[in-house]
Scaffold this active site. Sequence first.
Site, PDB file in Angstrom:
ATOM      1  N   SER A   1       0.620  -1.244  -0.026  1.00 47.42           N
ATOM      2  CA  SER A   1      -0.136   0.095   0.041  1.00 47.42           C
ATOM      3  C   SER A   1       0.834   1.182  -0.007  1.00 47.42           C
ATOM      4  O   SER A   1       0.270   2.287  -0.269  1.00 47.42           O
ATOM      5  CB  SER A   1      -0.796   0.195   1.294  1.00 47.42           C
ATOM      6  OG  SER A   1      -0.260  -0.129   2.388  1.00 47.42           O
TER       7      SER A   1
ATOM      8  N   LYS B   1      -6.103   3.690   8.444  1.00 41.84           N
ATOM      9  CA  LYS B   1      -5.161   4.642   8.145  1.00 41.84           C
ATOM     10  C   LYS B   1      -5.762   6.042   8.166  1.00 41.84           C
ATOM     11  O   LYS B   1      -5.162   6.977   8.406  1.00 41.84           O
ATOM     12  CB  LYS B   1      -4.890   4.074   6.634  1.00 41.84           C
ATOM     13  CG  LYS B   1      -4.289   2.866   6.486  1.00 41.84           C
ATOM     14  CD  LYS B   1      -3.846   2.328   5.037  1.00 41.84           C
ATOM     15  CE  LYS B   1      -3.067   1.030   5.007  1.00 41.84           C
ATOM     16  NZ  LYS B   1      -2.903   0.623   3.760  1.00 41.84           N
TER      17      LYS B   1
END
EC number: 3.4.21.53
Length: 804
Positions: free
Chosen positions: A685, A728
């Site tokens: 990611s 996140k």
Amino acid sequence: MLPETMPVCPVRGSVIYPTMVMPIDAGRPISIRAIDEALARDRVLLIVSQRDKEVETPRPSDLFEVGTACNILKMRKNPDGSVQVLVQAFARVRVREWLDLGDHLEARGEVLADEPGEPILVKALVREVKDKFQALLKEGKYLAPEVAQFILNLEDPSQLADYVAFHMDFRLEDKQKVLETANVAERLRAVLVLLEAELALIETQRRIQQQVKEEIDRNQREYFLREQMKAIQRELHGEEGEQEVEEFRRKLEALDLPPVVRQEVERELNRFARMHPDSAEASVIRTYLDWIVNLPWNTRTEDNLDLERAKEILERDHYGLEKVKDRVLEYLAVRKLKAERAKRGEIPPDEVNKGPILLFVGPPGVGKTSIAKSIAEALGRKYVRVSLGGVRDESDIRGHRRTYIGAMPGRIIQGLRQAGTKNPVFLLDEVDKLGISYQGDPAAALLEVLDPAQNKEFVDHYLGVPFDLSEVMFICTANFPQNIPAPLYDRMEPIEFTSYTEQEKLEIAKRYLLPRQLKENGLEPEQVVVTEAALTRLITHYTREAGVRQLEREIGALLRKAARRILEEGKKRVRITEKDLEAYLGPPRFLPETEAREPQVGVATGMYYTPVGGDIMFVEVSVMPGKGNLILTGQLGDVMKESARAALSYAKKNALRFGIPLEKFDKSDIHIHVPAGAIPKEGPSAGVALVSALVSALTEVPVRHDIAMTGEITLTGRVLPIGGVKEKVLGARRAGIREVILPKLNEPDLADIPKPLRQNMTFHFVEHLDQVLDLALVGGLKALEERGRRSRSARRKKELVAHA
């Protein structure tokens, strides 16, 4: 001839047939009024049987449609207000119309005349009816001799059928059917069928009595032999062994065991009775029998499927976890509907217990175990928890065979004995941490336990007999579902528990943790006040976890120090603010990453996710003279290293477009570093952050400091979806960043973030790296491409000059 209308007298539990003379007792107002009306007119009364004798004031719908017309011969009134009439029945009557006059009923009807059947058939039926009637009398059916002889002397086939039906103990519906049958042959046949059924019943009763007698004789013989054995046992072993055997025998007789189990257990008990009580094998059998008699073979609790109550309990014990609560309530709703259908006979009772095995997946401390306990409370069931962490032996699940010294049943059977019921909520904790060894695979043993098609006859090696687990509600928990073997995971329905947000942790601390720790530390709520700001700082600077276990420990430590101050300094009240935390707990243990103060070349802000929550990270790229080496530091995992190489390939492919001289890649070393080098980092990611930092370093265009990004990349520049979006984004928000770049395919994941936390934040959903660079670099993609055009133009001019 019948009158135009006839008063109706309802009777309960009996049927009157034509030609009969009999007394009728009437005590109900509706019956007395009908008799009075008949006496006032032509003395004709219609007697009709009730369908349900419990109805006190019958209406037309409560009565049969065929009755008997009678003449009232005599009437006598009793002191209690009731009357007794002597009536003679003269005709079957089919009611055509009911007249409900309020205080009594009347009816219009027609005579149901006899229909003579075929003479030969009627004659044969008469003979058969008389034979069966005599057979019944010989079997013990008592009738006054003169009545029996009167019936046997009847020549009229119609009267024979009626009188036999009247004097036999047939059901009311059967007697009514005889009354309603006009055809004499059919009526005789109906009576004959009833007589044969009565004879068959008597034969069955005789056979049962014979079996009972034989059983009694056998029991008496066994009792005699058993008493002899007791006497021998007393001589050999004394009274204690005999009493122990009898105690086991009494307990076994009180249990409703399946036949297979009872046969095996009685065999073991008989072996035990023949042994010396102090022998080694007797000790093994004694333990085995003790397990058998103490298992809940048929003991169960009744389910409470009140959804409102379940919802209240879940809300009371847990804050947040809305998706989890909804799924649990859906599960209970399905069980309730199945239970209702089973009561109506629409589905087999076994179907009620069939359903998915719930698997609670999530990091430690987020409420997986406690919500299972709340489910048990909501259902009104017992709760059992078995931890499977580190279990490596199949026998821990299936039990040890009795040939081994110290053998015991497996954890499943032990848990059921602990619960005391056969339908508890059974929590299999840490199912992802099952081991495997040369002693077998416990995960494979769990397949039988959790499979509804097999667990109805689960055989524990120690018991050696089947035990029904189909009514047990199994719930499993795991931190890492990828560690669960595929066949076992396939039998479960995963329900994901995400890490708590800061706001959720704050609410949990205020509602549950602080009051509980006050109580555990002997403090009253008014003695210690912890401000909301102090709790917030405690969450952000003293804990880093997905759940709230460490937070509760820190609150406990805080309150213990406050309790000491109260006693040592004599204070009545202690107030703990944000500024006091360092004095109580020392310096902060965790310092969250914060956004950079200004745009920097070669530094991009990425986002990462761990089981304890999300945060931001800085991806740093430095370009220096060298030989084209790519240096990766910061404990990057294999996948992250591959993302870095893919980012470099993308930069090389688009070098001319971005104004990067190709020779720069050969004459420079590129160093990619992700700070916090002691912490391993893995995953794809960080791809977009790597590209942004790399292009920035190669072009010397700064990356915006107020934007964070995440997403996997491909060599063609596509941005692919990633996981952990909620954690996140919350980590970025905590660091002060209000603008985030996410993959387009992750847009639906924003629904998992509470709406108040999404406010004042800007989300950019991208599909290509061009969009990322346009948002992330100062000046955007246009400035970058303009730089590339200038660079290419300058290169061409330089080449032309060199050529000239």
